[in-house]
Design an enzyme around this catalytic site. Sequence first.
Site, PDB file in Angstrom:
ATOM      1  N   LEU A 151       0.691  -1.313   0.067  1.00  0.00           N
ATOM      2  CA  LEU A 151       0.019  -0.102   0.153  1.00  0.00           C
ATOM      3  C   LEU A 151       0.977   1.203   0.053  1.00  0.00           C
ATOM      4  O   LEU A 151       0.496   2.157  -0.542  1.00  0.00           O
ATOM      5  CB  LEU A 151      -0.951   0.051   1.165  1.00  0.00           C
ATOM      6  CG  LEU A 151      -1.702   1.112   1.263  1.00  0.00           C
ATOM      7  CD1 LEU A 151      -2.804   1.197   0.166  1.00  0.00           C
ATOM      8  CD2 LEU A 151      -2.571   1.381   2.637  1.00  0.00           C
ATOM      9  N   TYR A 152       2.044   1.232   0.883  1.00  0.00           N
ATOM     10  CA  TYR A 152       2.820   2.400   0.751  1.00  0.00           C
ATOM     11  C   TYR A 152       3.362   2.603  -0.749  1.00  0.00           C
ATOM     12  O   TYR A 152       3.130   4.004  -1.186  1.00  0.00           O
ATOM     13  CB  TYR A 152       4.180   2.161   1.600  1.00  0.00           C
ATOM     14  CG  TYR A 152       5.334   3.071   1.471  1.00  0.00           C
ATOM     15  CD1 TYR A 152       5.130   4.444   2.178  1.00  0.00           C
ATOM     16  CD2 TYR A 152       6.361   2.683   0.985  1.00  0.00           C
ATOM     17  CE1 TYR A 152       6.401   5.289   2.035  1.00  0.00           C
ATOM     18  CE2 TYR A 152       7.397   3.660   0.856  1.00  0.00           C
ATOM     19  CZ  TYR A 152       7.092   4.789   1.270  1.00  0.00           C
ATOM     20  OH  TYR A 152       8.321   5.863   1.201  1.00  0.00           O
ATOM     21  N   ALA A 153       3.915   1.632  -1.122  1.00  0.00           N
ATOM     22  CA  ALA A 153       4.061   1.834  -2.639  1.00  0.00           C
ATOM     23  C   ALA A 153       3.008   2.417  -3.564  1.00  0.00           C
ATOM     24  O   ALA A 153       3.281   3.257  -4.366  1.00  0.00           O
ATOM     25  CB  ALA A 153       4.873   0.633  -3.378  1.00  0.00           C
ATOM     26  N   THR A 155       0.421   4.336  -2.769  1.00  0.00           N
ATOM     27  CA  THR A 155       0.289   5.831  -2.523  1.00  0.00           C
ATOM     28  C   THR A 155       1.343   6.396  -3.270  1.00  0.00           C
ATOM     29  O   THR A 155       1.075   7.517  -3.627  1.00  0.00           O
ATOM     30  CB  THR A 155       0.184   5.900  -1.030  1.00  0.00           C
ATOM     31  OG1 THR A 155       1.516   5.929  -0.480  1.00  0.00           O
ATOM     32  CG2 THR A 155      -0.900   5.132  -0.175  1.00  0.00           C
TER      33      THR A 155
END
Length: 336
Positions: A151-153, A155
């Site tokens: 999810l970090y990537a 975003t």
Amino acid sequence: MKVLVTGTAGFIGSHVAQVLLARGDTVVGFDSLNDYYDVSLKQARLARFMDHPNYVHVQADLADRAAVEAVFATHKPQRVVNLAAQAGVRYAAENPHVYVASNVTGFLHILEGCRHFGVEHLVYASTSSVYGANRAMPFSEHSPAEHPLTLYAATKKANEQMAHSYAHLYGIACTGLRFFTVYGPWGRPDMALFLFTKAILDGKPIRVFNHGHHKRSFTYVDDIVEGVVRTLDRVPGKDPDWSGERPDPATSGVAPYRLYNIGNEQPVELLRYIEVLEDCLGRKAVMEMLPLQPGDVPDTEADVSDLIANVGYRPVVPVEEGVANFVRWYRGYYGV
């Protein structure tokens, strides 16, 4: 120049603020000082330049639209460096909503501020994690990056696409920087080098994923900061050679927009990284060997040919020098 730097209490942001102040810029710092990790470390970073006559600090959250609007309206920055984000790949499994609030909604507020207050250039942090399932090495900005694995990537990939749309619609010059595994003094306590150093000095085992065999383009923080500052000074325009066919992912063609990798060209195996740390500490690590974690990629390798050609810069600090500098800072800061 007057530069708004978000995340000035953070690892990279605090270093960027110091360099800009040292060269004579005015820096408006913006940070929420959240408790994702030790707030006293964030305060200690800020203390290094908080009293500088050309520094102004604003404590607020990027997700607070009114607070971000007020910063732009009050200080009217000429350029913006957006480094504030909810960091950490694995924390997203516990708190996914925080990532979207900070990294997506917060970035929208930055883009809107740039749009309405005539900002000349927005430089923002992306990540090598956007390459995700892409296995073509070295990672190039000119290759598609459509399959993030965390999810970090996701975003950060969203940030790149949002920036492109604003560059096209409103003519805001935007440069995205894909950072590769940053380390060095004043780093985050949740990062591998920090965790390994503390555990080895405490005589505790370290968790070594993928049995230590994955490689990373470990990049020293000073190299990252030099890249940030140099790209800030280079405002992109539209691609004059665009033919009207499919735009290049790194250069657009239809907008004043660029993407650059900033990473060391020489990837290092994790076991070698640990070996360097052991040499610097004068102690051997007790290693708990584990499989690759979900969302992790086996290897990263940065292609920085565009950074060299267009910005005139390449990261150069080897891990032997960078890890030694970190250990020296860690021992001094924690008194061990």
